[in-house]
Every structure is written in C-alpha cells, then in structure tokens.
Design an enzyme around this catalytic site. Structure first.
Site, PDB file in Angstrom:
ATOM      1  CB  SER A   6      -0.895   0.019   1.246  1.00  0.00           C
ATOM      2  OG  SER A   6      -1.426   1.336   1.417  1.00  0.00           O
ATOM      3  N   GLY A  58      -1.471   2.147   9.243  1.00  0.00           N
ATOM      4  CA  GLY A  58      -0.832   2.117  10.559  1.00  0.00           C
ATOM      5  C   GLY A  58      -1.698   1.638  11.700  1.00  0.00           C
ATOM      6  CG  ASP A  63      -6.114  -3.571   2.702  1.00  0.00           C
ATOM      7  OD1 ASP A  63      -6.802  -2.878   1.930  1.00  0.00           O
ATOM      8  OD2 ASP A  63      -5.092  -3.156   3.261  1.00  0.00           O
ATOM      9  N   GLY A  64      -4.705  -4.583   5.988  1.00  0.00           N
ATOM     10  CA  GLY A  64      -4.735  -3.717   7.164  1.00  0.00           C
ATOM     11  C   GLY A  64      -4.013  -4.341   8.349  1.00  0.00           C
ATOM     12  N   GLY A  65      -2.946  -3.675   8.813  1.00  0.00           N
ATOM     13  CA  GLY A  65      -2.227  -4.159   9.995  1.00  0.00           C
ATOM     14  C   GLY A  65      -1.425  -5.425   9.747  1.00  0.00           C
ATOM     15  CG  ASP A  88      -5.170   1.812   0.422  1.00  0.00           C
ATOM     16  OD1 ASP A  88      -4.112   1.582   1.029  1.00  0.00           O
ATOM     17  OD2 ASP A  88      -6.064   0.953   0.237  1.00  0.00           O
ATOM     18  CG  HIS A 129      -8.960  -0.983  -1.165  1.00  0.00           C
ATOM     19  ND1 HIS A 129      -8.497  -0.951   0.127  1.00  0.00           N
ATOM     20  CD2 HIS A 129     -10.292  -1.249  -1.066  1.00  0.00           C
ATOM     21  CE1 HIS A 129      -9.512  -1.167   0.964  1.00  0.00           C
ATOM     22  NE2 HIS A 129     -10.595  -1.360   0.261  1.00  0.00           N
ATOM     23  N   GLY A 162      -9.831   3.414   6.115  1.00  0.00           N
ATOM     24  CA  GLY A 162      -9.738   4.872   6.282  1.00  0.00           C
ATOM     25  C   GLY A 162      -8.346   5.376   6.564  1.00  0.00           C
TER      26      GLY A 162
HETATM   27  C1  DX5 Z   1      -6.857   1.149   4.931  1.00  0.00           C
HETATM   28  C2  DX5 Z   1      -6.257   0.675   3.612  1.00  0.00           C
HETATM   29  C3  DX5 Z   1      -5.105  -0.280   3.809  1.00  0.00           C
HETATM   30  C4  DX5 Z   1      -3.959   0.344   4.608  1.00  0.00           C
HETATM   31  C5  DX5 Z   1      -2.869  -0.685   4.815  1.00  0.00           C
HETATM   32  O1  DX5 Z   1      -8.078   1.801   4.690  1.00  0.00           O
HETATM   33  O2  DX5 Z   1      -7.233   0.019   2.828  1.00  0.00           O
HETATM   34  O3  DX5 Z   1      -4.638  -0.723   2.530  1.00  0.00           O
HETATM   35  O4  DX5 Z   1      -3.438   1.449   3.901  1.00  0.00           O
HETATM   36  O5  DX5 Z   1      -1.840  -0.047   5.513  1.00  0.00           O
HETATM   37  P1  DX5 Z   1      -1.195  -0.729   6.833  1.00  0.00           P
HETATM   38  O6  DX5 Z   1      -0.426  -1.921   6.319  1.00  0.00           O
HETATM   39  O7  DX5 Z   1      -0.320   0.356   7.374  1.00  0.00           O
HETATM   40  O8  DX5 Z   1      -2.326  -1.132   7.721  1.00  0.00           O
HETATM   41 ZN    ZN Z   2      -6.414  -0.961   1.013  1.00  0.00          ZN
END
Ligand code: DX5
Ligand code: ZN
Length: 218
Positions: free
Chosen positions: A7, A149, A179-181, A34, A67, A146
């Site tokens: 991302s 991190g 997707d996320g964390g 994103d 996305h 949204g």
């Molecule tokens: C959140 C996004 C994710 C996010 C992933 O709304 O869809 O793709 O940017 O970033 P990290 O890996 O930092 O959670």
């Molecule tokens: Zn995403």
C-alpha cells in the site's frame, strides 16, 4: 502462492518517486492504491492516488491493485480505469442493492480488469458469498478502512477462515486478499487462515530494506 501488495497510502511526502522505484526493485507483486473519497471514509486521497498511479504506470510494469473506498463506485471505476489497473476492488457496503453490485462487476470486467469485492470488519462475510462466482478476489478488511498504521483486528482471522472454507466447498478459485495491519507478527495468521494476497503499507514503507521485508512477509 502468496503475493504481496504494497500500500502506497503512507508514502513520505517528497520521497514518492524514490519509494516507488525502490518498491519496483524490491519486486512487490502489486502496488496497492488506496482510493478514498472523503465520503465513504473520512480521508480524501482521490486525486493524490490518481497522480501516484499514473506516475507508477510510467516507471514500472508491476500491476496496480486499486482499492476503492468510495461512495460513487461507478465514477471511481471509470476514473481509475485510465491507469489500466490489474485489479479494481470496490466495497459491498457502497452498493445499494445486488443489482448495483452485479452492474459494478460487469463494468470492471468490460474494462478488462480483474474484479475484487471488499467487506468492512463489521460486515458478515456471508453477505459476499452470492457474488464470489463472479469476482476474482475478495478483499477482507482486517482494519476499519480509512487509514494506514492500524492494528489488525484478530476476529478477522476467523472471518478469513470462514471465507476460505466456503470457497473450497464451492470449488471456487477466488483469491483472498487481507488488508490492514499486516506485518511480520500478523502475516502468518492470515496466511494460515487462507489469505493468498497480503496488503501491507506501514510495515513495508517503514522498513530499511523493502526486498527483505517483502520476502519475509511472503
Ligand atoms: C486502509 C487501507 C489499507 C492500509 C494498509 O483503509 O485500505 O490498505 O493502507 O496499511 P497498513 O499496512 O499500514 O495497515
Ligand atoms: Zn487498502
């Protein structure tokens, strides 16, 4: 085969091209774009992501994984089709009925892109089952959409397992994107649950060596 989609949401200002070139050399499998419209989610990254995606298109042949966290899905599909993404993923929650979901799926396919459908953490995974035969991948949000991190919501691991079981039982080939964390501490649990495409932003962009972290996540 596990694929990594980096991302670019949290790329440091002024270091964009250096970062994109380094990610291309580190052989990320996808650039995860994103797109946020300030309505479906609070942040608005729409124009910035359009610029970044166009720039990446010029310097790299690696595929774009778009996305869409937007309310007006059709407008965003048309806007982002211009950067010829490999995948366009939209949110089930942004569509008012099944007919609109099917219309968006058809529109993305007509634009020669793979189709992804995404669900937020509070949306039951069962809500997406009826669309799986028509899409290439299901993006399970493992954080509230949204921002980057955030910390992975562990309940989402079971959700990925439930999705994987259903896909296998139905004999489908649908990819599962988490997707996320996602980082070196959480990657194993989502992979074991069945995710085969991992999105990671902070964990990769904050690493000193992109290739090392991407290979380790894989
Ligand atoms: C959140 C996004 C994710 C996010 C992933 O709304 O869809 O793709 O940017 O970033 P990290 O890996 O930092 O959670
Ligand atoms: Zn995403």
């Amino acid at each position: 085969m596990i694929e990594i989609s980096t991302s670019i949401l949290s790329v440091k200002k002024g270091e964009e091209s250096k970062t994109f070139i380094a990610l291309e050399q580190a052989k990320t499998d996808y650039f995860h774009i994103d797109v946020m419209d300030g309505k479906f989610v609070e942040k608005d990254t729409y124009q910035k992501m359009l610029e970044y995606a166009s720039y990446i298109k010029r310097i790299s042949n690696l595929p774009l994984d778009v996305h869409l966290m937007v309310k007006d899905v059709k407008e965003a599909i048309l806007d982002f089709s211009g950067v010829e993404p490999n995948i366009i993923t939209f949110h089930l929650e942004a569509c008012k009925n099944d007919e609109e979901v099917m219309e968006m799926i058809k529109l993305i396919k007509d634009l020669n892109c793979k189709v992804g459908i995404s669900v937020k953490p509070n949306t039951p995974i069962e809500n997406v089952f009826k669309f799986l035969p028509y899409v290439h991948l299901c993006l399970v949000m493992t954080v509230e959409p949204g921002k980057g991190g955030q910390t992975l919501l562990v309940d989402m691991v079971n959700k990925i397992e439930t999705l994987k079981d259903y896909i296998d039982k139905q004999g489908l080939e649908t990819d599962i994107e988490a997707d996320g964390g996602i980082n070196l501490r959480t990657a194993d649990s989502v992979k074991q649950a069945g995710a085969n495409i991992l999105v990671s932003g902070t964990a990769i962009l904050s690493a000193t060596n992109y290739k090392t972290i991407i290979d380790e996540l894989r």
